[in-house]
Design a protein around this motif. Sequence first.
Motif, PDB file in Angstrom:
ATOM      1  N   ARG A 167       2.383   1.704  -3.477  1.00 21.83           N
ATOM      2  CA  ARG A 167       1.418   2.270  -4.437  1.00 21.83           C
ATOM      3  C   ARG A 167       1.192   3.753  -4.178  1.00 21.83           C
ATOM      4  NH1 ARG A 167      -2.786  -2.711  -4.281  1.00 21.83           N
ATOM      5  NH2 ARG A 167      -1.667  -4.056  -5.720  1.00 21.83           N
ATOM      6  N   GLU A 168       1.110   4.107  -2.903  1.00 21.55           N
ATOM      7  CA  GLU A 168       0.930   5.512  -2.545  1.00 21.55           C
ATOM      8  C   GLU A 168       2.134   6.338  -3.008  1.00 21.55           C
ATOM      9  OE1 GLU A 168       0.966   7.980   1.596  1.00 21.55           O
ATOM     10  OE2 GLU A 168      -0.200   6.127   1.564  1.00 21.55           O
ATOM     11  N   ALA A 222       2.138   6.759  -6.807  1.00 20.16           N
ATOM     12  CA  ALA A 222       1.212   7.812  -7.240  1.00 20.16           C
ATOM     13  C   ALA A 222       1.826   9.189  -7.015  1.00 20.16           C
ATOM     14  CB  ALA A 222      -0.108   7.682  -6.489  1.00 20.16           C
ATOM     15  N   LYS A 223       2.512   9.353  -5.891  1.00 25.53           N
ATOM     16  CA  LYS A 223       3.155  10.630  -5.593  1.00 25.53           C
ATOM     17  C   LYS A 223       4.275  10.923  -6.588  1.00 25.53           C
ATOM     18  CE  LYS A 223       5.046  13.115  -1.615  1.00 25.53           C
ATOM     19  NZ  LYS A 223       5.426  13.029  -0.205  1.00 25.53           N
ATOM     20  N   ASP A 228       0.825  -1.214   0.000  1.00 23.68           N
ATOM     21  CA  ASP A 228       0.000   0.000   0.000  1.00 23.68           C
ATOM     22  C   ASP A 228       0.858   1.263   0.000  1.00 23.68           C
ATOM     23  OD1 ASP A 228      -2.386  -1.427  -0.035  1.00 23.68           O
ATOM     24  OD2 ASP A 228      -2.520  -1.497   2.163  1.00 23.68           O
ATOM     25  N   LYS A 229       1.921   1.239   0.794  1.00 19.84           N
ATOM     26  CA  LYS A 229       2.829   2.394   0.825  1.00 19.84           C
ATOM     27  C   LYS A 229       3.544   2.557  -0.513  1.00 19.84           C
ATOM     28  CE  LYS A 229       2.650   4.167   4.976  1.00 19.84           C
ATOM     29  NZ  LYS A 229       2.288   5.556   5.212  1.00 19.84           N
TER      30      LYS A 229
END
Length: 95
Positions: free
Chosen positions: A50-51, A54-55, A47-48
């Motif tokens: 993917r986050e 995106a950033k 999850d981190k």
Amino acid sequence: MDESIDFYNKVLKIFTRDYTRSYTLEELTKSIIKFSDTHSSFRHDIDKEREMQAKVLDVLICLDSEGFVFLNSNNDESIITTKGLLKVGVIILCN
């Protein structure tokens, strides 16, 4: 210093490691995660990642629109431009 500007500079500095090659979104994200792992308690999980991806993509889109990198949306690769190198302060030697 604004945190987003610091993040932009981190992404640009990754390109300067070898400014003759292009980097994929995944390569840039992994480099940022490695940098974060050594400077904070960034916990690596999917999850981190993917986050962070995106950033990084948001930053690449902005850097592309400002002319600091060229983002090729067909193959998801980016390369720093001369303008980007000058922003970071890399001296370019030409023959």
